[in-house]
Design a protein around this motif. Structure first.
Motif, PDB file in Angstrom:
ATOM      1  N   PRO A   1       3.763  12.090 -23.753  1.00 22.82           N
ATOM      2  CA  PRO A   1       5.127  12.741 -24.194  1.00 22.82           C
ATOM      3  C   PRO A   1       5.823  12.935 -22.898  1.00 22.82           C
ATOM      4  CG  PRO A   1       3.581  14.448 -24.779  1.00 22.82           C
ATOM      5  CD  PRO A   1       2.788  13.145 -24.201  1.00 22.82           C
ATOM      6  N   GLU A   2       7.150  13.244 -23.039  1.00 27.22           N
ATOM      7  CA  GLU A   2       7.709  13.519 -21.677  1.00 27.22           C
ATOM      8  C   GLU A   2       7.525  14.798 -21.283  1.00 27.22           C
ATOM      9  OE1 GLU A   2      11.899  12.453 -22.392  1.00 27.22           O
ATOM     10  OE2 GLU A   2      12.658  13.383 -20.309  1.00 27.22           O
ATOM     11  N   GLY A   3       7.687  15.225 -20.112  1.00 28.68           N
ATOM     12  CA  GLY A   3       7.330  16.414 -19.517  1.00 28.68           C
ATOM     13  C   GLY A   3       6.099  16.513 -18.685  1.00 28.68           C
ATOM     14  N   ASN A   4       5.322  15.724 -19.149  1.00 28.70           N
ATOM     15  CA  ASN A   4       3.953  15.667 -18.398  1.00 28.70           C
ATOM     16  C   ASN A   4       3.853  14.656 -17.294  1.00 28.70           C
ATOM     17  OD1 ASN A   4       2.786  17.468 -19.819  1.00 28.70           O
ATOM     18  ND2 ASN A   4       1.924  16.152 -21.419  1.00 28.70           N
ATOM     19  N   LEU A   5       2.893  14.839 -16.280  1.00 29.86           N
ATOM     20  CA  LEU A   5       2.980  13.831 -15.100  1.00 29.86           C
ATOM     21  C   LEU A   5       2.245  12.595 -15.488  1.00 29.86           C
ATOM     22  CD1 LEU A   5       3.704  13.134 -12.254  1.00 29.86           C
ATOM     23  CD2 LEU A   5       1.460  14.200 -11.671  1.00 29.86           C
ATOM     24  N   TYR A   6       2.976  11.260 -15.058  1.00 27.68           N
ATOM     25  CA  TYR A   6       2.158  10.099 -15.447  1.00 27.68           C
ATOM     26  C   TYR A   6       2.394   9.398 -13.910  1.00 27.68           C
ATOM     27  CZ  TYR A   6       2.812  11.645 -19.991  1.00 27.68           C
ATOM     28  OH  TYR A   6       2.910  12.513 -21.049  1.00 27.68           O
ATOM     29  N   ALA A   7       1.419   9.349 -13.194  1.00 30.46           N
ATOM     30  CA  ALA A   7       1.649   8.354 -11.808  1.00 30.46           C
ATOM     31  C   ALA A   7       0.522   7.787 -11.448  1.00 30.46           C
ATOM     32  CB  ALA A   7       1.838   9.399 -10.857  1.00 30.46           C
ATOM     33  N   SER A   8       0.793   6.518 -10.803  1.00 27.36           N
ATOM     34  CA  SER A   8      -0.314   5.625 -10.233  1.00 27.36           C
ATOM     35  C   SER A   8       0.120   5.398  -8.760  1.00 27.36           C
ATOM     36  CB  SER A   8      -0.387   4.443 -11.128  1.00 27.36           C
ATOM     37  OG  SER A   8      -0.624   4.653 -12.438  1.00 27.36           O
TER      38      SER A   8
ATOM     39  N   ASP B   1       0.937  -1.033   0.125  1.00 34.18           N
ATOM     40  CA  ASP B   1       0.113  -0.144   0.108  1.00 34.18           C
ATOM     41  C   ASP B   1       0.963   1.318  -0.192  1.00 34.18           C
ATOM     42  OD1 ASP B   1      -2.770   1.293   0.793  1.00 34.18           O
ATOM     43  OD2 ASP B   1      -1.411   2.300   2.006  1.00 34.18           O
ATOM     44  N   GLY B   2       0.486   2.261  -0.835  1.00 30.71           N
ATOM     45  CA  GLY B   2       1.180   3.446  -0.761  1.00 30.71           C
ATOM     46  C   GLY B   2       2.234   3.734  -1.876  1.00 30.71           C
ATOM     47  N   THR B   3       2.632   2.452  -2.629  1.00 29.50           N
ATOM     48  CA  THR B   3       3.699   2.658  -3.702  1.00 29.50           C
ATOM     49  C   THR B   3       3.281   3.508  -4.912  1.00 29.50           C
ATOM     50  OG1 THR B   3       4.098   0.265  -2.955  1.00 29.50           O
ATOM     51  CG2 THR B   3       5.275   1.326  -5.031  1.00 29.50           C
ATOM     52  N   VAL B   4       3.946   4.248  -5.320  1.00 29.89           N
ATOM     53  CA  VAL B   4       3.672   5.176  -6.247  1.00 29.89           C
ATOM     54  C   VAL B   4       4.518   4.993  -7.573  1.00 29.89           C
ATOM     55  CG1 VAL B   4       3.327   7.626  -6.966  1.00 29.89           C
ATOM     56  CG2 VAL B   4       2.913   6.883  -4.716  1.00 29.89           C
ATOM     57  N   PHE B   5       3.830   4.718  -8.774  1.00 22.75           N
ATOM     58  CA  PHE B   5       4.656   4.405  -9.820  1.00 22.75           C
ATOM     59  C   PHE B   5       4.802   5.686 -10.660  1.00 22.75           C
ATOM     60  CE2 PHE B   5       3.247   0.772  -7.855  1.00 22.75           C
ATOM     61  CZ  PHE B   5       4.160  -0.176  -8.114  1.00 22.75           C
ATOM     62  N   VAL B   6       5.745   6.103 -10.903  1.00 22.44           N
ATOM     63  CA  VAL B   6       5.810   7.420 -11.878  1.00 22.44           C
ATOM     64  C   VAL B   6       6.765   7.149 -13.259  1.00 22.44           C
ATOM     65  CG1 VAL B   6       6.534   9.805 -11.914  1.00 22.44           C
ATOM     66  CG2 VAL B   6       5.552   8.874 -10.020  1.00 22.44           C
ATOM     67  N   ALA B   7       6.481   7.732 -14.242  1.00 20.08           N
ATOM     68  CA  ALA B   7       7.133   7.224 -15.547  1.00 20.08           C
ATOM     69  C   ALA B   7       7.494   8.681 -16.193  1.00 20.08           C
ATOM     70  CB  ALA B   7       6.412   6.451 -16.581  1.00 20.08           C
TER      71      ALA B   7
END
Lengths: 149, 272
Positions: free
Chosen positions: B67-74, B44-50
């Motif tokens: 594309p690069e530069g924007n936020l993608y997180a789960s 619980d609480g793991t955040v995945f960012v690419a």
């Protein structure tokens, strides 16, 4: 809310509670009506009575169709109020169809609520006897979605 | 794609207590990685960012340009609540995104929420949210909250106009500071929701809601519903007063504002 119609949603909800709690009978009273849902040995008949009366629930000879499905040991019910999707994407083939053989854990359909996608897995291996909801249909908590033989 | 762990970026003090950050250069999608790691037992609480996603997606198979530069997180959660409650996190997340956007944009920008969880700046979509759950043990085994925020760029769509922080005048928004603000806001929002329930979330959402009381069109696979967005129910479902009389509770589908649903749904390539 209008007229003395059978409140199928209420009955389904009570029936789901019955299953969840393992109780044999639940009685609910409100809005000028009383509904008792009782479970007997073989099936889960439903009795809906006018307020003043108190009778035992009818024998399981003629249970309501929905309850018949709900009492099926292979009934897969919705864990939430939502919208059913039978395929992973709009143009994709359905996850399963009647007659398909499924493995335990295999996704049968998706129930969406407020952009939360909730895949519904097969609780056990078997053959899909019936898919009871249509694509995009609203589903209630406890509603039978699929029956697995 | 094999997840290439990125050890190169600055390790930022970003994660709130209880959250653990896992950063990647490239992923198919952060939700997919979160789901794979959930199956492997990630806590619980793991955040995945690419930095980039090669197969970013929205609901019902729509693609999400990444594309690069924007936020993608789960964010991966291991809930002790069921799916009906978990769906309320759609609104908690939307509020956190809206607060993040407000914190970064010039003060006078109009930030609104579109049911259930889109954040709009001056009517244009700036972020997207997709929640995915896995049932287990009578409740949920895990829940993944995926978010994208357009920071430096946005897709040029005919329908469902989009925007980005940069396009709305944010001075040089940096990915890491957006991520930090967002995670902190989301963490706080989830904690308050766990403590106080959905009612305050619903109130806050309605305060910024776009289109309540206005005509909408809801497109479902089998039908199209027209009516007025009359209210939000106690679980967050949209109450639709049907044009022909009666009421429907809407929990899914595509919602378009305006009488004719002016914006048409896109089959592909749309962020939604």
């Amino acid at each position: 809310m209008s007229g003395p119609r059978v409140d199928a949603d209420l009955i389904r909800e009570l029936a789901a509670l019955l299953d969840e709690t393992g109780l044999s009978e639940i009685e609910w009273e409100g809005e000028g009506q009383r509904v008792r849902v009782a479970k007997h040995a073989a099936a889960a008949p439903v009795a809906r009575e006018p307020v003043p009366e108190q009778r035992p629930a009818p024998p399981p000879a003629a249970p309501a169709p929905a309850m018949d499905d709900a009492s099926h040991p292979g009934a897969v019910t919705s864990p939430m109020v939502g919208t059913a999707y039978l395929s992973p994407e709009p143009d994709a083939r359905p996850f399963v169809q009647a007659g398909d053989t499924v493995a335990e854990g295999q996704t049968l359909l998706i129930v969406e609520a407020m952009k939360m996608m909730n895949p519904i897995p097969a609780p056990r291996s078997g053959r899909v006897a019936q898919v009871l909801v249509s694509n995009g249909a609203p589903v209630e908590y406890g509603e039978v979605l699929v029956i697995i033989d | 794609m094999a997840p290439g762990a990125a050890g190169d970026g600055p390790q930022i003090p970003l994660a709130p207590p209880g959250y653990r950050l896992r950063r990647f250069d490239d992923l198919d999608s952060t939700n997919d990685e979160a789901k794979r790691q959930a199956a492997q037992g990630a806590p619980d609480g793991t955040v995945f960012v690419a930095r980039r996603q090669t197969a970013g997606r929205g609901r019902r198979g729509r693609s999400w340009e990444s594309p690069e530069g924007n936020l993608y997180a789960s964010l991966l959660l291991r809930p002790d609540y069921g799916p009906q409650q978990a769906a309320q996190l759609s609104f908690v997340t939307a509020l956190a995104l809206a607060d993040t956007v407000r914190a970064i944009l010039p003060a006078k920008k109009r930030v609104e929420l579109r049911w259930p969880n889109d954040v709009l700046v001056k009517g244009r979509k700036i972020s997207g949210i997709l929640l995915e759950a896995a049932p287990g043990g009578g409740g949920l085994d895990w829940l993944v909250i995926g978010c994208g925020i357009n920071i430096v760029s946005h897709p040029k769509l005919q329908e469902r106009k989009a925007t980005s922080l940069a396009a709305e005048g944010a001075p040089a928004p940096a990915l890491d500071s957006v991520l930090e603000i967002f995670l902190k806001t989301l963490h706080g929002g989830i904690a308050r929701w766990e403590a106080n329930g959905f009612a305050p979330v619903r109130e806050a959402w309605l305060t910024s809601a776009h289109g309540v009381g206005r005509p909408i069109v809801v497109r479902l696979p089998g039908e199209t519903l027209r009516g007025t967005f009359s209210a939000l129910d106690e679980n967050g479902a949209l109450k639709l007063e049907l044009a022909g009389g009666g009421e429907r509770l809407v929990t899914g589908g595509e919602v378009y504002f305006g009488r004719g649903g002016e914006t048409q749904p896109a089959q592909n390539g749309a962020q939604g």
